[in-house]
Design an enzyme around this catalytic site. Structure first.
Site, PDB file in Angstrom:
ATOM      1  N   MET A  81       0.835  -1.203   0.000  1.00 10.64           N
ATOM      2  CA  MET A  81       0.000   0.000   0.000  1.00 10.64           C
ATOM      3  C   MET A  81       0.873   1.257   0.000  1.00 10.64           C
ATOM      4  O   MET A  81       0.632   2.194  -0.758  1.00 10.64           O
ATOM      5  CB  MET A  81      -0.924  -0.003   1.216  1.00 10.64           C
ATOM      6  CG  MET A  81      -1.901   1.146   1.283  1.00 10.64           C
ATOM      7  SD  MET A  81      -3.160   1.126  -0.001  1.00 10.64           S
ATOM      8  CE  MET A  81      -4.266  -0.138   0.623  1.00 10.64           C
ATOM      9  N   ASP A 118      10.024   3.366   7.482  1.00 10.97           N
ATOM     10  CA  ASP A 118       9.701   2.034   7.984  1.00 10.97           C
ATOM     11  C   ASP A 118      10.852   1.585   8.870  1.00 10.97           C
ATOM     12  O   ASP A 118      11.980   2.090   8.749  1.00 10.97           O
ATOM     13  CB  ASP A 118       9.500   1.044   6.826  1.00 10.97           C
ATOM     14  CG  ASP A 118       8.695  -0.179   7.246  1.00 10.97           C
ATOM     15  OD1 ASP A 118       7.520  -0.276   6.843  1.00 10.97           O
ATOM     16  OD2 ASP A 118       9.229  -1.020   7.985  1.00 10.97           O
ATOM     17  N   VAL A 161       0.217  -1.382  10.582  1.00  7.01           N
ATOM     18  CA  VAL A 161      -0.653  -2.488  10.987  1.00  7.01           C
ATOM     19  C   VAL A 161      -1.973  -1.974  11.566  1.00  7.01           C
ATOM     20  O   VAL A 161      -2.026  -0.947  12.240  1.00  7.01           O
ATOM     21  CB  VAL A 161       0.082  -3.389  12.006  1.00  7.01           C
ATOM     22  CG1 VAL A 161       0.416  -2.622  13.279  1.00  7.01           C
ATOM     23  CG2 VAL A 161      -0.726  -4.637  12.330  1.00  7.01           C
ATOM     24  N   GLU A 162      -3.069  -2.708  11.287  1.00  8.50           N
ATOM     25  CA  GLU A 162      -4.413  -2.310  11.735  1.00  8.50           C
ATOM     26  C   GLU A 162      -4.616  -2.674  13.203  1.00  8.50           C
ATOM     27  O   GLU A 162      -5.377  -3.599  13.539  1.00  8.50           O
ATOM     28  CB  GLU A 162      -5.479  -2.988  10.859  1.00  8.50           C
ATOM     29  CG  GLU A 162      -5.634  -2.386   9.481  1.00  8.50           C
ATOM     30  CD  GLU A 162      -6.393  -1.063   9.495  1.00  8.50           C
ATOM     31  OE1 GLU A 162      -7.614  -1.072   9.406  1.00  8.50           O
ATOM     32  OE2 GLU A 162      -5.737  -0.014   9.623  1.00  8.50           O
ATOM     33  N   LYS A 204      -1.304   2.192  16.420  1.00 11.33           N
ATOM     34  CA  LYS A 204      -1.487   3.383  15.595  1.00 11.33           C
ATOM     35  C   LYS A 204      -1.454   4.651  16.448  1.00 11.33           C
ATOM     36  O   LYS A 204      -0.809   5.640  16.093  1.00 11.33           O
ATOM     37  CB  LYS A 204      -2.806   3.290  14.818  1.00 11.33           C
ATOM     38  CG  LYS A 204      -2.762   2.370  13.588  1.00 11.33           C
ATOM     39  CD  LYS A 204      -4.113   2.360  12.882  1.00 11.33           C
ATOM     40  CE  LYS A 204      -4.137   1.428  11.684  1.00 11.33           C
ATOM     41  NZ  LYS A 204      -3.383   1.943  10.524  1.00 11.33           N
ATOM     42  N   SER A 236      -8.860   1.026   7.135  1.00 11.77           N
ATOM     43  CA  SER A 236     -10.050   0.625   6.385  1.00 11.77           C
ATOM     44  C   SER A 236     -11.224   0.313   7.298  1.00 11.77           C
ATOM     45  O   SER A 236     -12.353   0.175   6.823  1.00 11.77           O
ATOM     46  CB  SER A 236      -9.740  -0.611   5.533  1.00 11.77           C
ATOM     47  OG  SER A 236      -9.328  -1.687   6.365  1.00 11.77           O
ATOM     48  N   HIS A 263      -8.496   7.008   3.204  1.00 13.18           N
ATOM     49  CA  HIS A 263      -8.597   5.577   2.921  1.00 13.18           C
ATOM     50  C   HIS A 263      -8.455   5.296   1.426  1.00 13.18           C
ATOM     51  O   HIS A 263      -9.360   5.558   0.637  1.00 13.18           O
ATOM     52  CB  HIS A 263      -9.948   5.045   3.439  1.00 13.18           C
ATOM     53  CG  HIS A 263     -10.149   3.588   3.187  1.00 13.18           C
ATOM     54  ND1 HIS A 263     -11.394   3.028   3.012  1.00 13.18           N
ATOM     55  CD2 HIS A 263      -9.268   2.560   3.078  1.00 13.18           C
ATOM     56  CE1 HIS A 263     -11.263   1.734   2.804  1.00 13.18           C
ATOM     57  NE2 HIS A 263      -9.986   1.428   2.834  1.00 13.18           N
ATOM     58  N   ASN A 313      -7.155  -0.770  -2.702  1.00 13.59           N
ATOM     59  CA  ASN A 313      -6.072  -1.568  -3.267  1.00 13.59           C
ATOM     60  C   ASN A 313      -6.525  -2.236  -4.575  1.00 13.59           C
ATOM     61  O   ASN A 313      -7.638  -2.750  -4.629  1.00 13.59           O
ATOM     62  CB  ASN A 313      -5.656  -2.632  -2.243  1.00 13.59           C
ATOM     63  CG  ASN A 313      -4.237  -3.103  -2.447  1.00 13.59           C
ATOM     64  OD1 ASN A 313      -3.410  -2.418  -3.024  1.00 13.59           O
ATOM     65  ND2 ASN A 313      -3.949  -4.301  -1.994  1.00 13.59           N
ATOM     66  N   GLU A 329     -11.531   7.643   0.243  1.00 21.89           N
ATOM     67  CA  GLU A 329     -12.482   8.136   1.236  1.00 21.89           C
ATOM     68  C   GLU A 329     -11.746   9.088   2.174  1.00 21.89           C
ATOM     69  O   GLU A 329     -10.767   8.698   2.812  1.00 21.89           O
ATOM     70  CB  GLU A 329     -13.080   6.981   2.042  1.00 21.89           C
ATOM     71  CG  GLU A 329     -14.058   6.130   1.257  1.00 21.89           C
ATOM     72  CD  GLU A 329     -14.663   5.013   2.087  1.00 21.89           C
ATOM     73  OE1 GLU A 329     -15.880   4.791   1.994  1.00 21.89           O
ATOM     74  OE2 GLU A 329     -13.914   4.345   2.825  1.00 21.89           O
ATOM     75  N   ASN A 340     -17.070   0.117   2.619  1.00 30.76           N
ATOM     76  CA  ASN A 340     -17.044  -1.166   3.321  1.00 30.76           C
ATOM     77  C   ASN A 340     -18.343  -1.425   4.076  1.00 30.76           C
ATOM     78  O   ASN A 340     -18.763  -2.572   4.240  1.00 30.76           O
ATOM     79  CB  ASN A 340     -15.852  -1.231   4.270  1.00 30.76           C
ATOM     80  CG  ASN A 340     -14.551  -1.461   3.531  1.00 30.76           C
ATOM     81  OD1 ASN A 340     -14.557  -1.856   2.366  1.00 30.76           O
ATOM     82  ND2 ASN A 340     -13.435  -1.210   4.187  1.00 30.76           N
TER      83      ASN A 340
END
Length: 708
Positions: free
Chosen positions: A325, A344, A402-403, A408, A430, A451, A454, A463, A501
């Site tokens: 992404m 990163d 990471v979600e 975060k 997402s 948002h 992919n 979004e 979603n």
């Protein structure tokens, strides 16, 4: 009778040369409205009687020659008689341009599309600037119509049959260099030299010409022969059917018109065939729906995300997370000239991110849309780091890690401490709450959601999510950044699943219920593809990731426990090793390079599914999924005000899920079906299948139309 708009076209004498400049007042673009066409008719009549030897048609607009016909006027044409009359006017004026006794030159800088392209085809010679904004083409089939001002007749005669079909059937636009290569323009010059080089050239041209394509090499001669043309048309038809699944009539009608007019000597007869084809396409609902979709995209170009608020220009962008992404976001940013700093913890991840971006640029190089120098220029805009060096000069940072909410929040707080106080952080989450996440930012008014979908390089939707404390300025800035990246942004209020979603997960879940009730997965997918979706919901679950579907649907179930049901097979999926395309094991089998192969029947035993009986009608299978989305859209729009209007819902569903454009969008499609039939069908399915999730929402029952 339409009155000529005198100010739209001006004639300036320059010795024996007449400069005819298009400059539509109070507009950023030139378009061939009825009033402009009437003025062009006046101009042509005046020049015809003059002593000028050469006429140069040019534009005074910045990076716009003629954008095309006036779409609003096309939209208002309701009857075949009205459409026929409008086309006859356009065709006759193009004929008058072509028949002028003087030598005519089109001097093109910027967009030259649709009617603009048809106009320059009527000129004797064409010169174009090599500015990146110069695009020449016939996009009419994308609006459900065909070129009607002579484009179907003249384009094949100028560039040959294969190239003309490539341009017309797919609605393509060529850059100046490509246009020169195929013979669509005769010369290409630097934009700063266009006017003076056109004049110099005009002084050397003494004879008119009607350029007719002449094949040069052996293969071109074969393809232009009677037998070769038959092969070209057959292959073109096969390509159109494959690309459109036969659901878009305009490309097929254009193909028919070109087949019936190519090599025809009688211009009037050829144009009559073209006119009839245009009329038949223009009266269809498909054309009206595609024009509606065009208007949705044009609305975005004029919006800022927040009425009356202008966003800040972002020239220096940061990215947290160098996954696929992140690499995609880096690519679309650098491609538009934005400097990108990717952070990163892993040097290997940073290397992979650069590799991914380079691979995407290399595809553009292969397509010849950029050269090697431009590739290097764009790649040089992307730099990497394992710390926060350089973050002090960034305007905005996109977080794509990471979600996990707590991780975060921690990273956002840490990043904010390394940036300017007025810099913005946008999360690419997402499914997680933007409002909750903003608590990790010391200045939450500078925090929002951004948002991406992919793959980032191909999916146009972004979004823009407003948290509880996101400022208007931040929202507008993220919105403008998305547009700068070439994306279609939609402002969405924070809430579970945001907009796309939220509508898509119940749709996929309904497919899972159909599986449990005895429908075959490949049968379900086939029905939705016939409806117009790019892929069916079962294949889509594989694409998204079966583990992700399970995780996100549980978030939905927690948020909407009163109506959101989880299919029992999701429990079995959660325990299985099947994750879909990403590990090559899902409802379908996959090749080593990730291509979807045949449906995998072994999944039935593994998930405890019954042998398929396919006992439901085609209509029920499609309606349960599509009407379920419409039902949820009514709640999102009217109850929760997730977005402002039906326009945003339709744009988001087309750009984010591929909902068939020829149906005009989810809610325009709902209006075409009617609320009463949808409510009746949902009541029936909810009762007969004991499906609480399909009970019509009060908001859906109350409304009579989504578009007022």
């Amino acid at each position: 009778m339409i009155q000529p708009l005198k100010e739209s076209i001006k004639i300036t004498a320059d010795g024996d040369i007449a400069w005819v400049d298009f400059d539509l007042p109070n507009e950023k673009i030139n378009k061939l409205s009825g009033a402009v066409l009437m003025r062009l008719k006046e101009v042509v009549a005046e020049i015809k009687q003059s002593k000028f030897k050469t006429v140069i048609f040019s534009s005074m607009k910045n990076k716009i020659f003629i954008a095309g016909a006036d779409i609003q006027e096309i939209k208002l044409l309701k009857t075949q008689a009205d459409i026929k009359a409008a086309v006859e006017i356009g065709q006759s004026i193009m004929n008058e341009v072509e028949d002028l006794p003087q030598v005519t030159i089109a001097s093109v800088n910027g967009a030259c599309m649709g009617g603009g392209c048809e106009f320059i085809l009527a000129c004797d010679y064409r010169i174009a600037s090599e500015d990146p904004s110069t695009k020449i083409g016939l996009p009419e089939t994308q609006l459900g119509i065909i070129p009607g001002f002579g484009g179907c007749v003249r384009m094949p005669r100028v560039v040959g049959l294969p190239t003309a079909l490539d341009i017309i059937l797919a609605g393509k636009a060529y850059a100046a260099t490509k246009a020169f290569k195929v013979g669509l323009v005769d010369r290409v010059v630097h934009p700063n030299l266009l006017r003076q080089e056109t004049k110099k050239w005009a002084q050397t041209l003494t004879a008119k010409r009607r350029k007719v394509y002449q094949p040069k090499d052996f293969m071109s001669k074969v393809l232009d022969s009677g037998l070769g043309r038959g092969i070209v048309f057959k292959k073109a038809r096969q390509g159109v059917i494959k690309a459109t699944r036969g659901q878009y009539p305009a490309p097929l009608k254009a193909l028919e018109v070109i087949a019936n007019t190519y090599k025809m000597q009688d211009r009037n007869k050829a144009l009559e065939i073209e006119k009839q084809g245009f009329v038949l396409c223009a009266v269809t609902d498909i054309s009206k729906n595609l024009i509606h979709v065009y208007e949705l995209t044009e609305r975005v170009k004029k919006q800022t995300g927040v009425p009356g608020i202008k966003g800040k220009d972002v020239t220096h962008l940061g990215l947290l997370g160098a996954g696929t992404m992140g690499g995609g976001i880096a690519f679309v940013s650098a491609d538009k000239g934005i400097e990108v700093r990717v952070k990163d913890l892993s040097i290997q991840a940073l290397g992979n991110s650069l590799k991914h971006a380079r691979e995407l640029f290399s595809k553009n190089l292969k397509r010849k849309s950029i050269n090697t120098y431009q590739l290097k220029q764009k790649m040089d805009l992307i730099t990497t780091t394992t710390d926060y060096s350089g973050f002090g000069r960034l305007d905005l940072v996109v977080e794509a890690i990471v979600e996990d909410m707590e991780i975060k929040k921690k990273v956002i707080a840490e990043t904010a401490g390394q940036m300017r106080p007025d810099a913005i952080i946008a999360t690419n989450t997402s499914s997680l709450s933007v409002s909750e996440m903003s608590k990790g930012h010391p200045r939450p008014e500078f925090f929002a959601g951004m948002h991406f979908f992919n793959p980032v390089n191909r999916m146009p939707l972004v979004e823009v999510i407003r948290g509880d404390k996101t400022s208007d300025q931040t929202t507008a800035t993220v919105f403008e950044l998305a547009k700068k990246m070439g994306k279609m942004p939609v402002v969405v209020k924070d809430g579970p699943g945001f907009l796309v979603n939220r509508l898509l997960l119940p749709y996929m879940a309904e497919a899972a219920f159909l599986l449990q009730e005895g429908m075959s997965g490949d049968r379900i997918d086939d029905l939705y593809v016939k409806f117009g979706m790019p892929m069916g919901p079962v294949a889509l679950m594989d694409e998204v990731g079966l583990d992700v579907c399970v995780k996100v649907l549980k978030i939905f179930q927690k948020a909407y426990s009163d109506r959101m049901e989880i299919p029992p097979l999701f429990d079995a999926l959660a325990k299985s090793e099947r994750k879909g395309k990403k590990n090559g094991k899902g409802f379908y089998k996959y090749s080593a390079d990730g291509r979807r192969l045949e449906y995998d029947p072994t999944i039935l035993n593994e998930l405890g599914l019954p042998m398929p009986t396919n006992r439901y009608s085609d209509a029920e299978c499609v309606e349960r999924g599509v009407y379920g989305m419409i039902n949820e859209a009514a709640r999102a729009l009217f109850d929760d005000r997730i977005v402002e209007s039906a326009h945003e819902v339709d744009l988001a569903m087309i750009m984010g899920t591929g909902f068939p454009p020829f149906r005009g969008g989810l809610l325009r499609y709902a209006d075409s079906v009617g609320m009463k039939p949808i409510v009746t069908a949902l009541e029936k399915y909810s009762r007969e299948r004991k499906a609480k999730r399909l009970i019509p929402a009060p908001a859906l029952i109350k409304t009579t139309t989504f578009y007022k």
